[in-house]
Motif scaffolding. Structure first.
Motif, short mmCIF file in Angstrom:
data_model
loop_
_atom_site.label_atom_id
_atom_site.label_comp_id
_atom_site.label_asym_id
_atom_site.label_seq_id
_atom_site.Cartn_x
_atom_site.Cartn_y
_atom_site.Cartn_z
N ASP A 561 0.81 -1.22 0.00
CA ASP A 561 0.00 0.00 0.00
C ASP A 561 0.84 1.27 0.00
O ASP A 561 0.30 2.38 0.04
N GLY A 562 2.17 1.14 -0.05
CA GLY A 562 3.04 2.30 -0.11
C GLY A 562 3.41 2.89 1.23
O GLY A 562 4.07 3.93 1.27
N SER A 563 3.02 2.24 2.31
CA SER A 563 3.38 2.75 3.63
C SER A 563 4.89 2.62 3.83
O SER A 563 5.51 1.68 3.35
N PRO A 564 5.50 3.55 4.56
CA PRO A 564 6.94 3.47 4.80
C PRO A 564 7.30 2.35 5.76
O PRO A 564 6.49 1.94 6.59
N SER A 565 8.52 1.88 5.64
CA SER A 565 9.07 0.86 6.54
C SER A 565 10.40 1.38 7.08
O SER A 565 11.47 0.99 6.59
N PRO A 566 10.35 2.29 8.05
CA PRO A 566 11.59 2.89 8.56
C PRO A 566 12.58 1.82 9.03
O PRO A 566 12.22 0.85 9.68
N GLY A 567 13.83 2.04 8.66
CA GLY A 567 14.88 1.10 9.07
C GLY A 567 15.09 -0.03 8.09
O GLY A 567 16.09 -0.76 8.20
#
Length: 714
Positions: A561-567
């Motif tokens: 869905d394009g959500s960020p995945s920090p790290g």
């Protein structure tokens, strides 16, 4: 006279008898002919209903014709087509011996069996044994009917019709396709896969016996629900096979000791996204052959499910494995878990348009090599710069100073890549990709992509990126990937020269390996890989693409869905998976290719003058309105600084700046300092005496530098 009269009477009687015979038998002959004509008319008017065996599950096979996935037919049934040649001969012998010993000799009806059944019925007053042949059973499977006398007569007529029209193997093939085996299983292939996990080409006597008896009462004899009934029925078949000589006594005894299957195995479900893709592209085709390797596909799907445990609950993985020379796709994973709705598992991320991050940098450098703008040993500046109003920054917000093009690509520095693209031209990059069948996707509000293209400011798919990297591995020739033998032989188009691709492969092959993977050339990772990672803005997409002499692999990790995945970024998330995949592939015979003729293999000092330094067309450093100018207050430019000697080690030199916009970044002799950018001071530990160039950059793009001499204090 009397004799003549007698002879006349005799002749008359003979003629009358002949007329009578012709009349009687002619009538019978006409009746027979009329009956035959009626039967032929009925046969033509009411042909056998063969739609059912033709409506079989759509099958998707691997390169060795092993089943990857099958689709159910109407009613949710698994109905896999079967032919006599694909079934174990032992099973066929047991089936005929148990169900229809004279199958090869009769014409659909077995007279001896009919006489026996009728006699037992009259003697006992009820049906004791049946007289159904396999042809009659096939007719009943084609056209189910109530078990009445009229239904049985219709079944017999259909059996005669089948024998009239088709050969024995064709009739047996229909039976093997339609026979019920419990649940939603129809046909011996579906049954063998569900109960034994294998195709019916090789069966044990116990397995064959169970498959012989199951169609008699598929619901009542299901081994997963009624194991004792199934065992009793199976053993009954085995004992009869022993009496008939199909099996010897030892085979019967051993088979009766063999355990029954205790669970229902769903049909294979591998490469579901590719299967859906092929079925959508060719909806009228029931058999799709692919170039996939089922063993490799199974292993990589298990590996992806294992790796997804380290990601967010909504993150997924996609990957492709391609054979370079043929461009055949050997493994295709559109998502790490097809059935996980949280991970949007049914979205094919192989074809999803995403930001490539830095994955297009090799192409930009390759075009720069071909344009003779740069060479791997060309020096290029990694300093704060503005290009026509665009100010890129590096991933870690530091600057390396002056580096070679080789180092800039290996470290994936952003500013040098933008500098090269500014001269190559983003519109030209997009045009060249479009010409070879790899169109970029960008915001329709902008007629052409800009400089952010090289940092992920466009959209591409994993399939397109892998196609591009296969082109790198094939000397710059780009062609579509092949998913199966039905795909046309690809016609390649030149994107880069062989020399440019050799430079890229040599640079990427010698790039530092991520710290969380094994070093190429070790026992567990036996061959070097030319690889590049990428991370899109906001940690939304993590990429790793790599190739050796034989294979190219592409990996995408992120949230659909394009959500960020920090790290999570390319180097620490996608690259380890890339290297693990290469460890599963054969090691190429030729690991490092010789450079093409004419390749310039020299040190930087031997380069032509125009290739020694890359002069980027940049604007002056950014100046923010009402921002105090950036300056270095200590050490003073041109000064000599004496530092105390502490057991052979010089004391740290304090660096102090004023003005500018924090965070600040410090370089000494082109090397970044590991210092907090939110302070205006830093400390540098000199490694000896001599001149040092100290540079500081701020967030706005301003810079200041100074040259000082370091002397060891007394």
């Amino acid at each position: 006279m009397t004799d003549l009269s007698t002879m006349t009477d005799l002749s008359t009687k003979i003629l009358e008898r002949q007329r009578l015979i012709r009349y009687r038998y002619g009538g019978w002959l006409i009746a027979v002919l009329i009956m035959i004509a009626c039967l032929l008319g009925l046969d033509s008017w009411l042909p056998p209903p063969l739609e059912k065996p033709r409506q079989t599950s759509v099958l998707v096979l691997d390169a060795r014709d092993r089943l990857l996935r099958s689709f159910t037919v109407a009613g949710g049934l698994w109905r896999l087509p079967a032919r006599v040649a694909e079934v174990d001969p032992l099973y066929l012998r047991m089936l005929l011996a148990y169900e229809d010993r004279r199958f090869a000799d009769h014409s659909g009806l077995d007279p001896l069996a009919l006489i026996r059944a009728l006699g037992q019925w009259l003697w006992h007053g009820r049906p004791v044994s049946g007289a159904s042949t396999l042809t009659m059973q096939t007719a009943r499977l084609l056209e189910p009917h109530p078990r009445t006398l009229a239904g049985k007569i219709g079944e017999m007529l259909r059996a005669l019709q089948l024998e009239w029209r088709y050969g024995k193997d064709e009739i047996l093939g229909v039976y093997l396709t339609l026979a019920p085996y419990g649940g939603n299983l129809e046909g011996i292939r579906a049954a063998s896969l569900a109960w034994f996990g294998k195709e019916p080409g090789r069966l044990t006597p116990a397995e064959a016996a169970l498959l012989v008896v199951l169609p008699q009462a598929p619901s009542r004899l299901r081994p997963d629900r009624f194991p004792e009934r199934a065992r009793t029925a199976r053993d009954k078949v085995l004992v009869r096979m022993g009496r008939l000589g199909v099996l010897n006594a030892q085979q019967v005894a051993e088979a009766r000791q063999e355990p029954l299957p205790t669970r229902y195995r769903p049909p294979p479900f591998l490469a579901p996204h590719l299967a859906d893709r092929l079925r959508t592209a060719r909806p009228d085709t029931t058999l799709h052959r692919t170039d996939l390797d089922r063993d490799l596909q199974h292993t990589l799907e298990a590996l992806a499910r294992q790796q997804q445990a380290q990601l967010e609950r909504s993150a997924s993985i996609a990957l492709l494995v391609v054979e370079n020379r043929s461009r055949r796709v050997l493994a295709y994973l559109g998502a790490s878990d097809f059935f996980d709705a949280r991970r949007s598992g049914q979205i094919d991320m192989v074809r999803a348009i995403r930001s490539p991050g830095s994955a297009l940098k090799p192409l930009v450098y390759g075009l720069g090599f071909d344009d003779l703008l740069i060479h791997p040993e060309t020096l290029i500046d990694d300093v704060p710069s503005r290009f026509a109003g665009y100010t890129p920054t590096n991933f870690h917000h530091t600057h390396a100073g002056q580096v070679t093009v080789r180092e800039a690509l290996q470290q994936s520095l952003n500013i040098p890549a933008v500098a090269v693209l500014a001269q190559v031209g983003p519109a030209r990059v997009a045009s060249r990709l479009r010409e070879v069948g790899l169109p970029l996707h960008w915001n329709a509000a902008h007629p052409q992509p800009g400089l952010p293209l090289v940092l992920g400011g466009v959209g591409v798919t994993l399939e397109e990126l892998v196609t591009l990297y296969v082109g790198f591995a094939n000397g710059g020739t780009v062609a579509p990937l092949r998913f199966g033998p039905a795909d046309p032989q690809p016609v390649g188009q030149a994107l880069l020269t062989e020399t440019a691709c050799w430079y890229l492969a040599e640079i990427l092959r010698t790039a530092p390996t991520p710290g969380n993977v094994l070093t190429p050339g070790s026992v567990a990772s036996p061959h070097p890989i030319a690889y590049k990672t990428g991370t899109s803005y906001g940690f939304r997409d993590a990429w790793a693409l790599g190739f050796d002499a034989d294979h190219t692999v592409g990996v995408w990790v992120g949230q659909p869905d394009g959500s960020p995945s920090p790290g999570h970024y390319g180097r620490n998330t996608a690259a380890p998976l890339l290297f693990r995949i290469f460890d599963l592939l054969p090691v190429p015979t030729a690991q490092v290719q010789a450079p093409p003729p004419g390749t310039l293999l020299v040190s930087r000092d031997q380069l032509p003058e125009r290739l020694r330094y890359f002069r980027s067309a940049v604007d002056t450093p950014a100046k923010l309105t009402n921002t105090p100018p950036l300056d270095i207050t200590f050490p003073v430019a041109g000064s000599t600084v004496e530092l105390p000697d502490r057991d052979g080690t010089l004391a740290d030199l304090p660096l102090v700046a004023k003005g500018g916009v924090k965070p600040l970044r410090w370089l000494v002799n082109g090397q970044p300092l590991n210092a907090s950018g939110w302070r205006r001071d830093a400390f540098w530990a000199p490694d000896g005496e001599g001149m040092a160039r100290i540079t500081v950059f701020d967030q706005s793009g301003q810079s200041a530098d100074t040259d000082v001499w370091i002397r060891r204090g007394q």
